[in-house]
Design a protein around this motif. Structure first.
Motif, PDB file in Angstrom:
ATOM      1  N   ALA A   1     -70.741  17.032   5.565  1.00  0.00           N
ATOM      2  CA  ALA A   1     -70.808  18.528   5.606  1.00  0.00           C
ATOM      3  C   ALA A   1     -71.369  18.979   4.655  1.00  0.00           C
ATOM      4  O   ALA A   1     -71.508  20.293   4.634  1.00  0.00           O
ATOM      5  CB  ALA A   1     -69.136  18.748   5.819  1.00  0.00           C
ATOM      6  N   ALA A   2     -71.947  18.320   3.561  1.00  0.00           N
ATOM      7  CA  ALA A   2     -72.298  19.156   2.400  1.00  0.00           C
ATOM      8  C   ALA A   2     -74.146  19.135   2.645  1.00  0.00           C
ATOM      9  O   ALA A   2     -74.638  18.084   2.994  1.00  0.00           O
ATOM     10  CB  ALA A   2     -72.322  18.404   1.117  1.00  0.00           C
ATOM     11  N   PRO A   3     -74.616  20.243   2.654  1.00  0.00           N
ATOM     12  CA  PRO A   3     -76.164  20.485   2.891  1.00  0.00           C
ATOM     13  C   PRO A   3     -77.033  19.398   1.825  1.00  0.00           C
ATOM     14  O   PRO A   3     -76.629  19.402   0.619  1.00  0.00           O
ATOM     15  CB  PRO A   3     -76.584  21.719   2.746  1.00  0.00           C
ATOM     16  CG  PRO A   3     -75.246  22.487   2.065  1.00  0.00           C
ATOM     17  CD  PRO A   3     -74.026  21.557   2.512  1.00  0.00           C
TER      18      PRO A   3
ATOM     19  N   ARG B   1     -84.401  24.745  -1.393  1.00  0.00           N
ATOM     20  CA  ARG B   1     -83.981  24.666  -0.001  1.00  0.00           C
ATOM     21  C   ARG B   1     -82.969  23.620   0.180  1.00  0.00           C
ATOM     22  O   ARG B   1     -82.874  22.532  -0.440  1.00  0.00           O
ATOM     23  CB  ARG B   1     -85.438  24.418   0.605  1.00  0.00           C
ATOM     24  CG  ARG B   1     -86.269  25.368   0.473  1.00  0.00           C
ATOM     25  CD  ARG B   1     -87.819  25.021   1.244  1.00  0.00           C
ATOM     26  NE  ARG B   1     -87.718  24.849   2.366  1.00  0.00           N
ATOM     27  CZ  ARG B   1     -88.317  23.721   2.951  1.00  0.00           C
ATOM     28  NH1 ARG B   1     -89.421  23.236   2.255  1.00  0.00           N
ATOM     29  NH2 ARG B   1     -88.457  23.365   4.114  1.00  0.00           N
ATOM     30  N   HIS B   2     -82.480  23.899   1.420  1.00  0.00           N
ATOM     31  CA  HIS B   2     -81.441  22.820   1.900  1.00  0.00           C
ATOM     32  C   HIS B   2     -81.637  22.601   3.313  1.00  0.00           C
ATOM     33  O   HIS B   2     -82.250  23.163   4.003  1.00  0.00           O
ATOM     34  CB  HIS B   2     -79.852  23.327   1.723  1.00  0.00           C
ATOM     35  CG  HIS B   2     -79.624  23.448   0.288  1.00  0.00           C
ATOM     36  ND1 HIS B   2     -79.823  24.781  -0.295  1.00  0.00           N
ATOM     37  CD2 HIS B   2     -78.993  22.628  -0.492  1.00  0.00           C
ATOM     38  CE1 HIS B   2     -79.394  24.381  -1.654  1.00  0.00           C
ATOM     39  NE2 HIS B   2     -78.758  23.422  -1.928  1.00  0.00           N
ATOM     40  N   ARG B   3     -81.348  21.331   3.833  1.00  0.00           N
ATOM     41  CA  ARG B   3     -81.330  20.793   5.128  1.00  0.00           C
ATOM     42  C   ARG B   3     -80.179  20.228   5.623  1.00  0.00           C
ATOM     43  O   ARG B   3     -79.077  20.037   4.702  1.00  0.00           O
ATOM     44  CB  ARG B   3     -82.533  19.806   5.324  1.00  0.00           C
ATOM     45  CG  ARG B   3     -82.310  18.496   4.643  1.00  0.00           C
ATOM     46  CD  ARG B   3     -83.269  17.436   5.102  1.00  0.00           C
ATOM     47  NE  ARG B   3     -83.216  16.231   4.232  1.00  0.00           N
ATOM     48  CZ  ARG B   3     -82.403  15.295   4.693  1.00  0.00           C
ATOM     49  NH1 ARG B   3     -81.479  15.512   5.581  1.00  0.00           N
ATOM     50  NH2 ARG B   3     -82.301  14.086   4.057  1.00  0.00           N
ATOM     51  N   LEU B   4     -79.821  19.964   6.928  1.00  0.00           N
ATOM     52  CA  LEU B   4     -78.669  19.377   7.398  1.00  0.00           C
ATOM     53  C   LEU B   4     -78.712  18.054   7.059  1.00  0.00           C
ATOM     54  O   LEU B   4     -79.395  17.228   7.064  1.00  0.00           O
ATOM     55  CB  LEU B   4     -78.641  19.699   8.817  1.00  0.00           C
ATOM     56  CG  LEU B   4     -77.222  19.299   9.756  1.00  0.00           C
ATOM     57  CD1 LEU B   4     -76.121  20.064   9.055  1.00  0.00           C
ATOM     58  CD2 LEU B   4     -77.602  19.112  11.248  1.00  0.00           C
ATOM     59  N   SER B   5     -77.476  17.566   6.475  1.00  0.00           N
ATOM     60  CA  SER B   5     -77.099  16.359   6.290  1.00  0.00           C
ATOM     61  C   SER B   5     -76.951  15.280   7.558  1.00  0.00           C
ATOM     62  O   SER B   5     -76.132  15.896   8.398  1.00  0.00           O
ATOM     63  CB  SER B   5     -75.868  16.083   5.402  1.00  0.00           C
ATOM     64  OG  SER B   5     -75.675  14.785   5.068  1.00  0.00           O
ATOM     65  N   ARG B   6     -77.642  14.371   7.775  1.00  0.00           N
ATOM     66  CA  ARG B   6     -77.496  13.260   8.785  1.00  0.00           C
ATOM     67  C   ARG B   6     -76.748  12.145   8.394  1.00  0.00           C
ATOM     68  O   ARG B   6     -76.510  11.101   8.995  1.00  0.00           O
ATOM     69  CB  ARG B   6     -78.782  13.049   9.495  1.00  0.00           C
ATOM     70  CG  ARG B   6     -79.676  14.119  10.006  1.00  0.00           C
ATOM     71  CD  ARG B   6     -79.069  14.733  11.233  1.00  0.00           C
ATOM     72  NE  ARG B   6     -79.703  15.878  11.819  1.00  0.00           N
ATOM     73  CZ  ARG B   6     -79.176  16.586  12.769  1.00  0.00           C
ATOM     74  NH1 ARG B   6     -78.051  16.235  13.314  1.00  0.00           N
ATOM     75  NH2 ARG B   6     -80.170  17.638  13.291  1.00  0.00           N
ATOM     76  N   SER B   7     -76.308  12.101   7.157  1.00  0.00           N
ATOM     77  CA  SER B   7     -75.681  10.828   6.740  1.00  0.00           C
ATOM     78  C   SER B   7     -74.138  10.997   6.543  1.00  0.00           C
ATOM     79  O   SER B   7     -73.639  12.186   7.172  1.00  0.00           O
ATOM     80  CB  SER B   7     -75.867  10.482   5.187  1.00  0.00           C
ATOM     81  OG  SER B   7     -75.945  11.434   4.428  1.00  0.00           O
ATOM     82  N   GLY B   8     -73.609  10.183   5.973  1.00  0.00           N
ATOM     83  CA  GLY B   8     -71.968  10.389   5.831  1.00  0.00           C
ATOM     84  C   GLY B   8     -71.132   9.795   7.077  1.00  0.00           C
ATOM     85  O   GLY B   8     -71.828   9.071   8.009  1.00  0.00           O
TER      86      GLY B   8
END
Length: 365
Positions: free
Chosen positions: A275-277, A287-294
């Motif tokens: 849930a963290a960018p 800049r930030h992107r959507l996390s696909r991990s976790g």
């Protein structure tokens, strides 16, 4: 106190703690006793993976009154032995396989590998490198994780069964059945079917079997949810006080997280849940992107809670979502912000629950 008792007590006080490293395999386990101060092996034993040999291993280890077990991969192949030892009052730490591999690589033995070396490496890592993690006994979190896994399997089985029933009804009825198909609706549709010939008769008979299977799965899912609720309530968790979190969502959060205190901060938990960018390196600006991990299951739970709160006008999540929209964020961006906020909230609630349980009389600190 007699002289013999005093001498025995003095020996126990000065007896060094012996580390018992265990290299587990599917059919055999190898244990090596290591003296931490000198890093010398003082004994080794190989056993079969059976309860009889477990008892033999524990009897062998009792020659060292002060002892601690270091089991490599205690959550994998070593899980059964580790939990068996904990149930008998032994102290056990989990050592990751990558850590023992690093010790072997840096030792004088180079890349040599065998069970005895791996067991000694596990003990060395636990003592010197600080990579060992205390293994805790199974509790309600494990039970909830098992119930959650069972629920996922039941839900998948129900989807497959409903799809099979849809395929049969498509051949028995003109236009097939509605998308949202329940057992009661399927019964109503089947009663209107008048089969002509053996093929349609067999289709209808199989459809009746599938309806009975759907009813059975529905009952199992209901019982599963009820058992989850009773365990969550018995644990004293306050998760269900949060809008959008029911017994199934609470059970999944507890079961997937296991113990919230293993995450030092809410940010670490949010990162674990995806849930963290993720920050992107840029020369101009951050800049930030959507996390696909976790953990995607935990991420799915947070997403579901966010969607439910957005649809509840009086919930705190709805007000936060509307505030983010008023700041110029898109609906997707506002929802991601809400998920991040919910991750912090869920972590704080679970930490408070664990502290409350530890503070109760008779609970271990």
């Amino acid at each position: 106190m007699s002289a013999v008792d005093a001498l025995s007590s003095d020996r126990e006080e000065h007896c060094p703690v012996i580390l018992l490293g265990v290299d587990p395999h599917k059919s055999t386990h190898t244990a090596t006793a290591v003296e931490p101060e000198s890093n010398q092996q003082v004994g080794t034993m190989r056993i079969e993976a059976s309860l009889t040999d477990y008892r033999r291993l524990l009897a062998w280890a009792k020659r060292w009154p002060q002892r601690k077990w270091a089991v490599e991969n205690a959550n994998g192949l070593g899980r059964h032995l580790a939990q068996w030892l904990i149930a008998r009052g032994e102290s056990v730490v989990d050592v990751p396989a990558a850590a023992t591999s690093r010790v072997r690589e840096l030792s004088r033995g180079g890349r040599r590998k065998n069970d005895q070396i791996d067991a000694a490496a596990a003990a060395t890592v636990a003592c010197l490198q600080g990579d060992g993690r205390d293994v805790e006994p199974e509790d309600h979190t494990t039970a909830l994780a098992l119930l959650d896994e069972r629920r996922v399997n039941l839900a998948q089985a129900r989807v497959r069964t409903v799809n099979q029933l849809h395929a049969l009804l498509r051949d028995l009825l003109s236009g097939g059945a509605p998308t949202q198909l329940s057992a009661d609706l399927a019964v109503k549709l089947l009663r209107s079917v008048r089969p002509a010939g053996d093929v349609e008769t067999v289709r209808k008979d199989i459809a009746w079997d599938l309806v009975a299977e759907i009813r059975r799965l529905d009952k199992q899912l209901t019982d599963n949810a009820a058992r989850m609720q009773s365990l969550v309530e018995a644990s004293g968790s306050a998760l269900m006080d949060t809008p959008g979190i029911g017994p199934v969502m609470a059970a999944r959060l507890i079961g997937r997280t296991r113990r919230a205190h293993r995450f030092p901060t809410s940010a670490a938990f949010a990162n674990y849940a995806g849930a963290a960018p993720v920050e992107i390196a840029s020369a101009d600006k951050a800049r930030h992107r959507l996390s696909r991990s976790g953990d995607r299951q935990l991420n799915s739970v947070l997403h579901t809670i966010a969607v439910v709160q957005i649809r509840m006008p009086k919930s705190p999540g709805h007000a936060y979502y509307q505030r983010k929209l008023s700041e110029g964020k898109t609906p997707k961006e506002a929802k991601r912000c809400l998920k991040r906020r919910l991750a912090d909230h869920v972590w704080r609630v679970m930490i408070a629950d664990e502290r409350r349980v530890k503070s109760l009389p008779g609970q271990a600190a």
